[in-house]
Design a protein around this motif. Structure first.
Motif, PDB file in Angstrom:
ATOM      1  N   GLY A 178       0.585  -1.395   0.153  1.00  0.00           N
ATOM      2  CA  GLY A 178      -0.109  -0.072  -0.021  1.00  0.00           C
ATOM      3  C   GLY A 178       0.834   1.201   0.094  1.00  0.00           C
ATOM      4  O   GLY A 178       0.404   2.497  -0.175  1.00  0.00           O
ATOM      5  N   ALA A 179       2.052   1.003   0.230  1.00  0.00           N
ATOM      6  CA  ALA A 179       3.062   2.310   0.349  1.00  0.00           C
ATOM      7  C   ALA A 179       3.343   2.591  -1.227  1.00  0.00           C
ATOM      8  O   ALA A 179       3.560   1.838  -2.002  1.00  0.00           O
ATOM      9  CB  ALA A 179       4.398   2.027   1.163  1.00  0.00           C
ATOM     10  N   PRO A 180       3.207   3.968  -1.457  1.00  0.00           N
ATOM     11  CA  PRO A 180       3.785   4.504  -2.769  1.00  0.00           C
ATOM     12  C   PRO A 180       5.154   4.294  -3.078  1.00  0.00           C
ATOM     13  O   PRO A 180       5.314   4.164  -4.431  1.00  0.00           O
ATOM     14  CB  PRO A 180       3.030   5.890  -2.717  1.00  0.00           C
ATOM     15  N   ALA A 181       5.956   4.196  -2.410  1.00  0.00           N
ATOM     16  CA  ALA A 181       7.342   4.055  -2.947  1.00  0.00           C
ATOM     17  C   ALA A 181       7.984   3.163  -1.623  1.00  0.00           C
ATOM     18  O   ALA A 181       7.495   2.965  -0.550  1.00  0.00           O
ATOM     19  CB  ALA A 181       8.064   5.491  -2.617  1.00  0.00           C
ATOM     20  N   PRO A 182       9.030   2.702  -2.153  1.00  0.00           N
ATOM     21  CA  PRO A 182       9.754   1.606  -1.246  1.00  0.00           C
ATOM     22  C   PRO A 182      10.395   2.248   0.063  1.00  0.00           C
ATOM     23  O   PRO A 182      10.868   3.432   0.016  1.00  0.00           O
ATOM     24  CB  PRO A 182      10.716   0.842  -2.062  1.00  0.00           C
ATOM     25  N   ALA A 183      10.317   1.833   1.114  1.00  0.00           N
ATOM     26  CA  ALA A 183      11.004   2.307   2.330  1.00  0.00           C
ATOM     27  C   ALA A 183      12.565   2.329   2.144  1.00  0.00           C
ATOM     28  O   ALA A 183      13.145   3.063   2.590  1.00  0.00           O
ATOM     29  CB  ALA A 183      10.796   1.484   3.569  1.00  0.00           C
ATOM     30  N   VAL A 184      13.046   1.377   1.485  1.00  0.00           N
ATOM     31  CA  VAL A 184      14.375   1.129   1.134  1.00  0.00           C
ATOM     32  C   VAL A 184      14.513   0.704  -0.394  1.00  0.00           C
ATOM     33  O   VAL A 184      13.957  -0.478  -0.575  1.00  0.00           O
ATOM     34  CB  VAL A 184      15.233   0.112   1.928  1.00  0.00           C
ATOM     35  N   ALA A 185      15.269   1.413  -1.099  1.00  0.00           N
ATOM     36  CA  ALA A 185      15.249   1.087  -2.630  1.00  0.00           C
ATOM     37  C   ALA A 185      16.673   0.550  -3.089  1.00  0.00           C
ATOM     38  O   ALA A 185      17.365   1.370  -3.090  1.00  0.00           O
ATOM     39  CB  ALA A 185      14.454   1.847  -3.438  1.00  0.00           C
ATOM     40  N   LYS A 186      16.662  -0.674  -3.396  1.00  0.00           N
ATOM     41  CA  LYS A 186      17.968  -1.052  -4.196  1.00  0.00           C
ATOM     42  C   LYS A 186      19.137  -0.734  -3.512  1.00  0.00           C
ATOM     43  O   LYS A 186      20.039   0.015  -4.001  1.00  0.00           O
ATOM     44  CB  LYS A 186      17.950  -0.715  -5.679  1.00  0.00           C
ATOM     45  N   LEU A 187      19.273  -1.082  -2.187  1.00  0.00           N
ATOM     46  CA  LEU A 187      20.619  -0.647  -1.691  1.00  0.00           C
ATOM     47  C   LEU A 187      21.672  -1.723  -1.575  1.00  0.00           C
ATOM     48  O   LEU A 187      21.776  -2.921  -1.569  1.00  0.00           O
ATOM     49  CB  LEU A 187      20.055  -0.615  -0.052  1.00  0.00           C
ATOM     50  N   ASP A 188      22.747  -1.241  -2.143  1.00  0.00           N
ATOM     51  CA  ASP A 188      24.113  -1.669  -2.215  1.00  0.00           C
ATOM     52  C   ASP A 188      25.074  -1.195  -1.322  1.00  0.00           C
ATOM     53  O   ASP A 188      25.299  -0.058  -1.221  1.00  0.00           O
ATOM     54  CB  ASP A 188      24.643  -1.668  -3.671  1.00  0.00           C
ATOM     55  N   LEU A 189      25.734  -2.123  -0.450  1.00  0.00           N
ATOM     56  CA  LEU A 189      26.541  -1.543   0.748  1.00  0.00           C
ATOM     57  C   LEU A 189      27.582  -2.658   1.210  1.00  0.00           C
ATOM     58  O   LEU A 189      26.917  -3.993   1.147  1.00  0.00           O
ATOM     59  CB  LEU A 189      25.523  -1.174   1.861  1.00  0.00           C
ATOM     60  N   GLU A 190      28.804  -2.436   1.221  1.00  0.00           N
ATOM     61  CA  GLU A 190      29.813  -3.097   1.888  1.00  0.00           C
ATOM     62  C   GLU A 190      30.303  -2.751   3.393  1.00  0.00           C
ATOM     63  O   GLU A 190      30.676  -1.629   3.436  1.00  0.00           O
ATOM     64  CB  GLU A 190      30.753  -3.486   0.792  1.00  0.00           C
ATOM     65  N   ILE A 191      30.153  -3.592   4.151  1.00  0.00           N
ATOM     66  CA  ILE A 191      30.706  -3.069   5.663  1.00  0.00           C
ATOM     67  C   ILE A 191      31.979  -4.107   5.885  1.00  0.00           C
ATOM     68  O   ILE A 191      31.718  -5.390   5.732  1.00  0.00           O
ATOM     69  CB  ILE A 191      29.774  -3.255   6.557  1.00  0.00           C
ATOM     70  N   ALA A 192      33.184  -3.567   6.023  1.00  0.00           N
ATOM     71  CA  ALA A 192      34.554  -4.328   6.091  1.00  0.00           C
ATOM     72  C   ALA A 192      34.438  -4.988   7.747  1.00  0.00           C
ATOM     73  O   ALA A 192      33.756  -4.445   8.422  1.00  0.00           O
ATOM     74  CB  ALA A 192      35.627  -3.497   6.007  1.00  0.00           C
ATOM     75  N   ALA A 193      34.953  -6.209   7.666  1.00  0.00           N
ATOM     76  CA  ALA A 193      35.070  -6.920   8.755  1.00  0.00           C
ATOM     77  C   ALA A 193      35.696  -6.183  10.046  1.00  0.00           C
ATOM     78  O   ALA A 193      36.917  -5.592   9.724  1.00  0.00           O
ATOM     79  CB  ALA A 193      35.487  -8.278   8.794  1.00  0.00           C
ATOM     80  N   GLY A 194      35.251  -6.142  11.284  1.00  0.00           N
ATOM     81  CA  GLY A 194      35.790  -5.310  12.184  1.00  0.00           C
ATOM     82  C   GLY A 194      35.713  -3.965  12.392  1.00  0.00           C
ATOM     83  O   GLY A 194      36.041  -3.283  13.178  1.00  0.00           O
ATOM     84  N   ASP A 195      34.795  -3.249  11.195  1.00  0.00           N
ATOM     85  CA  ASP A 195      34.569  -1.932  11.432  1.00  0.00           C
ATOM     86  C   ASP A 195      33.444  -1.681  12.252  1.00  0.00           C
ATOM     87  O   ASP A 195      32.307  -2.263  12.276  1.00  0.00           O
ATOM     88  CB  ASP A 195      34.350  -1.576   9.960  1.00  0.00           C
ATOM     89  N   ILE A 196      33.355  -0.343  12.565  1.00  0.00           N
ATOM     90  CA  ILE A 196      32.050   0.090  13.213  1.00  0.00           C
ATOM     91  C   ILE A 196      31.427   1.209  12.227  1.00  0.00           C
ATOM     92  O   ILE A 196      32.343   2.160  11.553  1.00  0.00           O
ATOM     93  CB  ILE A 196      32.087   1.131  14.672  1.00  0.00           C
ATOM     94  N   VAL A 197      30.082   0.844  11.629  1.00  0.00           N
ATOM     95  CA  VAL A 197      29.482   1.715  10.620  1.00  0.00           C
ATOM     96  C   VAL A 197      28.176   2.302  11.310  1.00  0.00           C
ATOM     97  O   VAL A 197      27.649   1.573  11.768  1.00  0.00           O
ATOM     98  CB  VAL A 197      29.241   0.737   9.369  1.00  0.00           C
TER      99      VAL A 197
END
Length: 400
Positions: A27-46
């Protein structure tokens, strides 16, 4: 979970990768999150940061599938966790929410041992892990293990929440606005504690916050999102502050970006000054003479574990024959992992010309003065003109 050494730094976390992750609500007109690409390295705080409704909490919860993604894949290490059993997945990921989320009728040790019990750990192993983690988060196991949550402060409950999330030694720790419900002073201390824990364990940590200053303090990298989970910028705090990628980022950071540079420098990165200490019951004249010999107009009264109790001037010391057992609850203290922004805030809040630097267990290490911070601000703003340091020198000299 992988354990590696990276330039002498211990890493026990796993990388996180999102590929085309999307979340749509019916029912939402747009996505809450759209096509997200993300890389977080091991041991990092993001740190995920952005305005309300940008999808930062939704993205966090998709990583442990508290919210199921509509499309895309999520990897932890080399595992595609998109189709794993969600209950088993969550048992392998630490999760911290506001106010700790503790079971109110369980003791601290029972709360911390919840997941290890589900995983079939024996009592001895759980007890040893609980003791280790309580010590790690700065709580004395002998004092706190048998307490109920209602008998602790909000900051103490949050520390237990972090210990519980780490109980089964997960490679990934997810934190959703973990420090949003505590007072500013406790919040700074919890932030410093998290930094120390991260340095000790090397876990991969993802934290959602609405506070850009907190994001730059905690994050190895900061992810700035706009509505719909759109990535506006993903980089180190230094990169974002020095070169905002979009107009949205520049506006989000705001006009305080220069002062925010103080969040990039830790107390441990600048030179601390030594302090003259005294013990309760010492002869006041002897203490005063020792301070004058060191060129100081004040001393720090410490207990048997070198924890500061008060910060009196020589004149105040001399009002009694021996050093009295007075505890100053407004004493400005910061940790080595505190930012210079934290230190400045502590000084201003206490109306002092400096702050005492203490370890996680409260042991006194030294002193940082306001002049050090003012000089750094001036170095960052070389066009601001000459600064008359006399006022700051006087404030430090007469700190208490």
């Amino acid at each position: 979970m992988t354990t590696t050494e990276d330039s002498g730094r211990k890493i026990t976390g796993d990388s996180i990768r999102l590929e085309g992750v999307e979340k749509r609500y019916r029912g939402a007109p747009a996505p809450a999150v759209a096509k997200l690409d993300l890389e977080i390295a091991a041991g990092d705080i993001v740190a995920f940061v952005g305005p309300s409704g940008c999808g930062k909490t939704t993205t966090l919860k998709m990583i442990n599938r508290l919210i199921e993604p509509t499309a895309g894949k999520i990897f932890i290490g080399d595992r595609d966790i998109t189709n794993e059993n969600p209950d088993r997945l969550r048992q392998s990921i630490g999760y911290v929410i506001q106010s700790g989320g503790l079971f109110p009728h369980w003791t601290v040790e029972r709360n911390i041992g919840a997941i290890p019990r589900v995983l079939g750990w024996d009592k001895k192993r759980i007890a040893e892990r609980t003791e280790y983690l309580l010590d790690l988060v700065g709580l004395d196991p002998a004092e706190f293990a048998k307490r109920l949550p209602k008998d602790m402060s909000g900051g103490q409950q949050q520390r237990v929440g972090v210990a519980r999330a780490l109980a089964a030694d997960p490679p990934v720790l997810l934190m959703d606005e973990p420090f949003g419900a505590v007072d500013p002073i406790t919040r700074v201390r919890l932030q410093d504690s998290l930094i120390d824990i991260h340095r000790e364990l090397g876990k991969t940590i993802v934290i959602v916050t609405h506070d850009f200053e907190e994001a730059t303090k905690l994050g190895d990298k900061v992810l700035i999102l706009s509505e719909g989970g759109h990535i506006e910028q993903y980089g180190t705090p230094q990169e974002i502050l020095a070169d905002p990628a979009t107009e949205f980022v520049a506006e989000f950071i705001g006009s305080g970006a220069t002062l925010a540079q103080l969040t990039l420098t830790r107390v441990r990165d600048v030179e601390m000054a030594p302090v003259v200490t005294a013990r309760v019951g010492e002869d006041s004249a002897t203490v005063a003479a020792r301070a004058r010999t060191a060129g100081s107009n004040w001393v720090v009264v410490v207990d048997g574990l070198q924890r500061p109790l008060a910060w009196p001037s020589i004149a105040e010391i001399r009002t009694a024959e021996t050093v009295v057992a007075f505890v100053d609850k407004r004493l400005p203290t910061v940790a080595p992992s505190s930012t210079l922004h934290d230190a400045l805030d502590a000084m201003l809040s206490a109306n002092q010309g400096g702050a005492l630097v203490t370890t996680a267990n409260g042991r006194l290490l030294g002193y940082i003065g306001i002049k050090t911070i003012v000089e750094l601000i001036h170095d960052q703003q070389p066009d601001a003109g000459e600064i008359d340091y006399a006022e700051f020198a006087e404030a430090e000299e007469n700190a208490p």
